[in-house]
Design a protein around this motif. Sequence first.
Motif, short mmCIF file in Angstrom:
data_model
loop_
_atom_site.label_atom_id
_atom_site.label_comp_id
_atom_site.label_asym_id
_atom_site.label_seq_id
_atom_site.Cartn_x
_atom_site.Cartn_y
_atom_site.Cartn_z
N PRO A 151 50.97 63.24 13.35
CA PRO A 151 49.64 63.77 13.01
C PRO A 151 48.54 62.98 13.69
O PRO A 151 48.68 61.77 13.91
N GLY A 152 47.43 63.64 14.03
CA GLY A 152 46.33 62.97 14.71
C GLY A 152 45.41 62.21 13.77
O GLY A 152 44.71 61.30 14.22
N ASP A 153 45.39 62.55 12.50
CA ASP A 153 44.53 61.88 11.53
C ASP A 153 45.00 60.44 11.33
O ASP A 153 46.19 60.17 11.21
N TRP A 154 44.03 59.50 11.27
CA TRP A 154 44.38 58.10 11.17
C TRP A 154 45.13 57.76 9.89
O TRP A 154 46.11 57.02 9.90
N ASP A 155 44.70 58.32 8.77
CA ASP A 155 45.40 58.05 7.52
C ASP A 155 46.84 58.57 7.59
O ASP A 155 47.77 57.92 7.10
N ARG B 23 49.72 47.25 7.40
CA ARG B 23 48.59 48.17 7.51
C ARG B 23 47.30 47.39 7.76
O ARG B 23 46.46 47.80 8.57
N SER B 24 47.13 46.27 7.07
CA SER B 24 45.95 45.44 7.27
C SER B 24 45.90 44.89 8.70
O SER B 24 44.82 44.82 9.31
N THR B 25 47.07 44.51 9.23
CA THR B 25 47.13 44.02 10.60
C THR B 25 46.69 45.09 11.58
O THR B 25 45.90 44.84 12.51
N LEU B 26 47.18 46.32 11.40
CA LEU B 26 46.82 47.41 12.30
C LEU B 26 45.34 47.75 12.20
O LEU B 26 44.67 47.97 13.22
N VAL B 27 44.82 47.80 10.99
CA VAL B 27 43.41 48.15 10.80
C VAL B 27 42.50 47.08 11.39
O VAL B 27 41.45 47.38 11.97
N GLY B 28 42.91 45.81 11.26
CA GLY B 28 42.05 44.72 11.70
C GLY B 28 42.20 44.34 13.16
O GLY B 28 41.45 43.50 13.66
N ASP B 29 43.15 44.95 13.87
CA ASP B 29 43.40 44.61 15.27
C ASP B 29 42.52 45.49 16.17
O ASP B 29 42.77 46.69 16.32
N SER B 30 41.51 44.89 16.79
CA SER B 30 40.58 45.66 17.61
C SER B 30 41.26 46.23 18.86
O SER B 30 40.76 47.20 19.45
N ARG C 209 45.39 50.87 19.39
CA ARG C 209 44.86 52.18 19.74
C ARG C 209 45.26 53.22 18.69
O ARG C 209 46.44 53.61 18.61
N ARG C 210 44.32 53.66 17.91
CA ARG C 210 44.59 54.69 16.92
C ARG C 210 44.89 56.03 17.60
O ARG C 210 44.30 56.35 18.63
N GLY C 211 45.79 56.77 17.01
CA GLY C 211 46.15 58.06 17.57
C GLY C 211 47.17 58.00 18.68
O GLY C 211 47.53 59.03 19.26
N ALA C 212 47.69 56.80 18.97
CA ALA C 212 48.62 56.65 20.10
C ALA C 212 49.93 57.39 19.88
O ALA C 212 50.58 57.80 20.85
N LEU C 213 50.32 57.60 18.63
CA LEU C 213 51.58 58.30 18.38
C LEU C 213 51.50 59.77 18.77
O LEU C 213 52.53 60.46 18.82
N ASP C 214 50.31 60.26 19.05
CA ASP C 214 50.15 61.62 19.57
C ASP C 214 50.51 61.72 21.05
O ASP C 214 50.69 62.82 21.58
N GLU C 215 50.56 60.58 21.71
CA GLU C 215 50.86 60.57 23.14
C GLU C 215 52.33 60.94 23.36
O GLU C 215 53.22 60.37 22.74
N ALA C 216 52.56 61.89 24.25
CA ALA C 216 53.92 62.35 24.51
C ALA C 216 54.72 61.26 25.23
O ALA C 216 54.19 60.53 26.07
#
Length: 254
Positions: free
Chosen positions: A129-133, A146-153, A156-163
Amino acid sequence: MTEHAEYTDHHGPEGPAIRGTVVVVPGRGETRETYTRLGRRLAADAYRVRVVDAVHLDADDPAGSLTRFGARIAEAVEGTAGPDGVARPVVLVGADTGAVAVAALLGSGESAAADAVVLAGLPARTAAPGDWDDELNVRTFCPAHRSTLVGDSGFRRGALDEAVPGALLTAAYESEADVPALILTGDADPLADRDALTRTAKSQPRARLSVVRDAHHDVLNDMQHRSVAAEIVTFLEALRNELVPLVTVESTAW
């Protein structure tokens, strides 16, 4: 822990001889920071751990992607050498597209850098899914991760949408590389193709498929990360003993 422009190193405690070298390859969207916890844990057991940057898989040039990746891995491994050379065995640990790249590379015969591999969260062709949550829920239910991912500048959010390039994904699943392989997947990972993973494990001469109960796509970092790390260490120790388990269960009531 030491930082470099292209990798992060985790060193074991002073005193014990280094028991081997582990190179970790992150997946889509991830950074080296994603694997700090795992790197420290493996290093504490006297393994030399190097975490490299996530691999870029070019759908227009899959063969070139593998060649460049192979050269980068060879350089990363050689860069860990001490006075007595590189500590062996050398084990490549790939997550998500990192696992795809590792499996495809070893299957291509282009790299002799690895003595064994750990393939974690090998993806199928299913899109996330494209939604971050929603992406967070696909990845992990572990609050710390989850805290590590949220706090890591750098994440790249949404990367799992990349084929994932189809040619490399096929090469990864059809790889028959003759090196010991530990394949890790979570039974709650919506991106996993369990049938394909089972076929791959059975087709390889020295592969083990380990399924982690209630784990999601980031199987190395989900709620069960302690047990997963223990499974990896057990694999590393068995590898040093010609794949003969050091501990066997003779009798159990559970």
